[in-house]
Design a protein around this motif. Structure first.
Motif, short mmCIF file in Angstrom:
data_model
loop_
_atom_site.label_atom_id
_atom_site.label_comp_id
_atom_site.label_asym_id
_atom_site.label_seq_id
_atom_site.Cartn_x
_atom_site.Cartn_y
_atom_site.Cartn_z
N TRP A 6 1.81 53.17 109.72
CA TRP A 6 1.27 52.00 109.03
C TRP A 6 2.44 51.06 108.74
N THR A 7 2.22 49.77 108.91
CA THR A 7 3.23 48.79 108.53
C THR A 7 2.58 47.72 107.66
N PRO A 115 12.28 50.65 104.90
CA PRO A 115 12.32 49.19 105.05
C PRO A 115 12.17 48.81 106.52
N ARG A 116 11.54 47.65 106.79
CA ARG A 116 11.26 47.23 108.17
C ARG A 116 12.31 46.30 108.73
N GLY A 117 13.51 46.32 108.19
CA GLY A 117 14.59 45.51 108.73
C GLY A 117 15.83 45.64 107.87
N GLU A 118 16.97 45.43 108.50
CA GLU A 118 18.26 45.54 107.80
C GLU A 118 18.34 44.62 106.60
N GLU A 119 17.73 43.44 106.72
CA GLU A 119 17.79 42.45 105.63
C GLU A 119 17.00 42.87 104.39
N TYR A 120 16.18 43.93 104.49
CA TYR A 120 15.38 44.37 103.35
C TYR A 120 15.93 45.65 102.70
N VAL A 121 17.02 46.17 103.23
CA VAL A 121 17.57 47.43 102.73
C VAL A 121 18.01 47.30 101.27
N LYS A 122 18.64 46.19 100.90
CA LYS A 122 19.16 46.05 99.53
C LYS A 122 18.02 46.04 98.50
N VAL A 123 16.98 45.25 98.72
CA VAL A 123 15.88 45.20 97.76
C VAL A 123 15.11 46.52 97.75
#
Length: 198
Positions: A6-7, A115-123
């Motif tokens: 699921w995404t 997370p669905r991308g590197e840019e979302y890892v921090k949040v």
């Protein structure tokens, strides 16, 4: 790498994180195929009209709710789509609870949340760390495979985990199932209440 089952997005207040759910467990049960004896020929199931014995095309099959005595309410596939829960791709967090307050009988399936991308890892990591520090579970709803689920989101040391949960009316009362349920008022001698090995 495994593909997500699921995404969508995980939302909490103004925070939105695109995530994927990955099955956390795997079934090691041995599965067998049906074969005709003395051959390697697979046996297939067919959809057959029980009155006529004739095979029925999938296009000619509808769902029906049994009213009893052979009466059915027939529901067409497009009608099912209209009444199915929304195809929302959102895990909507409603609040937080102490994880120890949730009885294990309510848990159903477990998924890793990534997370669905590197840019979302921090949040993602901020949310994971906040849940871990508070020792809380986020309670949310989501729709998957046309069914709405109640879920509990919790932190492990490196990842978020989501449990789909049974709704309260799906959990049976032990008094309705067991013949004998001890009464909490039953008096027990204090020496029998000591933990084993003490």
């Amino acid at each position: 790498m495994a593909r997500p089952v699921w995404t969508g997005v995980l939302t909490f207040g103004l925070v939105t994180v695109p995530v994927g759910l990955y099955t956390a467990t795997e079934d090691h049960t041995v599965h067998f195929h049906q074969l005709q004896r003395d051959t390697s020929d697979r046996i297939r199931n067919k959809r057959v009209n029980e009155r006529t014995g004739r095979q029925v095309s999938p296009d000619d099959i509808v769902k029906g709710y049994d009213l009893g005595e052979g009466d059915y309410v027939v529901v067409e596939p497009d009608e099912l789509d209209e009444i199915a829960p929304g195809r929302s791709k959102v895990i909507d967090m409603a609040g937080f609870v102490d994880l120890r307050a949730v009885e294990p009988v309510y848990f159903d399936r477990t998924y890793y949340v990534g997370p669905r991308g590197e840019e979302y890892v921090k949040v993602y990591e901020l949310l994971r760390a906040a849940l871990q520090d508070a020792d809380k579970a986020g309670i949310a709803t989501m729709t998957m495979r046309n069914k709405e689920y109640l879920t509990a989101l919790r932190a492990q040391p490196t990842v978020l985990i989501m449990h789909t949960m049974h709704w309260a009316d799906e959990v049976r009362d032990p008094a309705d199932v067991l013949d004998l349920v001890p009464d909490r008022r039953t008096r027990l001698p204090s020496q029998e209440l000591r933990p084993p090995g003490s």
